[in-house]
Design an enzyme around this catalytic site. Sequence first.
Site, PDB file in Angstrom:
ATOM      1  CB  SER A 242      39.976  47.625  31.898  1.00  0.00           C
ATOM      2  OG  SER A 242      41.273  48.016  31.483  1.00  0.00           O
ATOM      3  CE  LYS A 243      40.482  44.788  39.297  1.00  0.00           C
ATOM      4  NZ  LYS A 243      40.506  45.437  40.593  1.00  0.00           N
ATOM      5  NE  ARG A 244      44.538  49.522  29.077  1.00  0.00           N
ATOM      6  CZ  ARG A 244      43.448  49.061  28.511  1.00  0.00           C
ATOM      7  NH1 ARG A 244      43.023  47.856  28.782  1.00  0.00           N
ATOM      8  NH2 ARG A 244      42.746  49.796  27.679  1.00  0.00           N
ATOM      9  N   GLY A 246      44.160  51.159  36.860  1.00  0.00           N
ATOM     10  CA  GLY A 246      44.207  51.322  38.308  1.00  0.00           C
ATOM     11  C   GLY A 246      42.867  50.941  38.898  1.00  0.00           C
TER      12      GLY A 246
END
Length: 467
Positions: A242-244, A246
């Site tokens: 996911s976005k976390r 990167g």
Amino acid sequence: MSEQQVVTRIAPSPTGYMHIGTARTALFNWLYARGRGGKFLLRIEDTDRERSTPEATEAILRGMEWLGLDYDGEAVSQFARVDRHAEVAHALLAAGKAYKCFASQDEIQAFREAARAEGKSTLYRSPWRDADPASHPDAPYVVRIKAPLDGETVIRDQVQGDVTIRNSELDDMILLRSDGTPTYMLAVVVDDHDMGVTHVIRGDDHLNNAARQMLIYAGMGWPLPVYAHIPLIFGPDGKKLSKRHGATGVAEYQQMGYPAAGMRNYLARLGWSHGDDEFFTDAQAMEWFDLPGIGRSPARFDFKKLENLCGQHIAAGDDAALLHELEAFIAATGENALTGEQRDGMSRGMYCLKERAKTFPELLEKAHFILTKRPIDRDEKADKALDSVSRGILSELTPQLQNASWDRESLEGLVAAVAEAHDTKLGKLAGPLRAALAGRAVSPSVFDMMLVLGRDETIARLTDIGA
């Protein structure tokens, strides 16, 4: 009878950027079809009119183009086919494989709450399933499929093996909403059938959907595709990517400067393997790729492995093709395009730039000596290397370069002789030479730089430090 041509597809929703997981699924479908002389199709699942955007569709097309995943024919819009989807729902209705359900949302909610209170299954069973059409009210209705009430449905999956689902767990899913629009579950099946898709290779988050979608195939008497549900991609911490973690969008990887060939190689290895092979070409991947080689466990994204493979692909890449992709990278990051002079220099120098560069930014950093202009702007390390002693030795070397043969052997011999005359080693002179030619402590070898820059520019840069 000749074997049926393989047809695969990728069917992303244009509701945001193109996720790296979607790219990997597209790659697997592309490899499977291309390796068997089949067709690879693109369908844009844009039936969610609220969330689908032209920008997201454009991002999908750009992502496919950057990754080099060419598809056959035009991209198909799912929304453009709603009439056909509805037609199939009405055919199922006419054949008694589906029915009109007049239950309101309130009635369904009340049923579920009562079932929950009694500790029973909340799977909705409509009282309209076997109702006499003569009892139908003149009111809005949805069209539901008639799922079997007993027995089992077996999904014969090329990755997951045989997956058995009790039919008592399948609901009579909705095919047409009360406003007459088709549901995603119906649209997918109709499109796959009409597009001649033989192999449905997709994420294993769709595995449960397969059992329900098989009801439509059975109801219409259509042949089932071969299913292969592939595990999701996890981040380095073992959680869903996911976005976390990167970058998760395909465009971000292009902007970070990874070459497409390295990206394809890495994504192919993410959840699929062929013996111990790590580095391979597209042609090898097409020849080797097969569904049983896909593992059942989620793959973990590893940036170090990605960089390692990308470095190998840059090193092995064709110089002209690398320059072309480098220019596309520069454009994607909004930097100034190369001038004609810079482009020529990059063409001459690519042979020595591509070794040990893992990404395009690293390659551009090594190419600083080509891209910069005199007078050379030196960094702190380069300045330190040019002390008064070094400058004195280089000022002796400069005039001797005027008549030297401009090949590596002659240049190495000349620089070694000048170093020896000053009782120093060739390596000791390399630092100051590098500082004068590149203004950086990191660059290709000084002799490569001299060969790429040519006699006049090399002498001009050395003359500048004495000025």
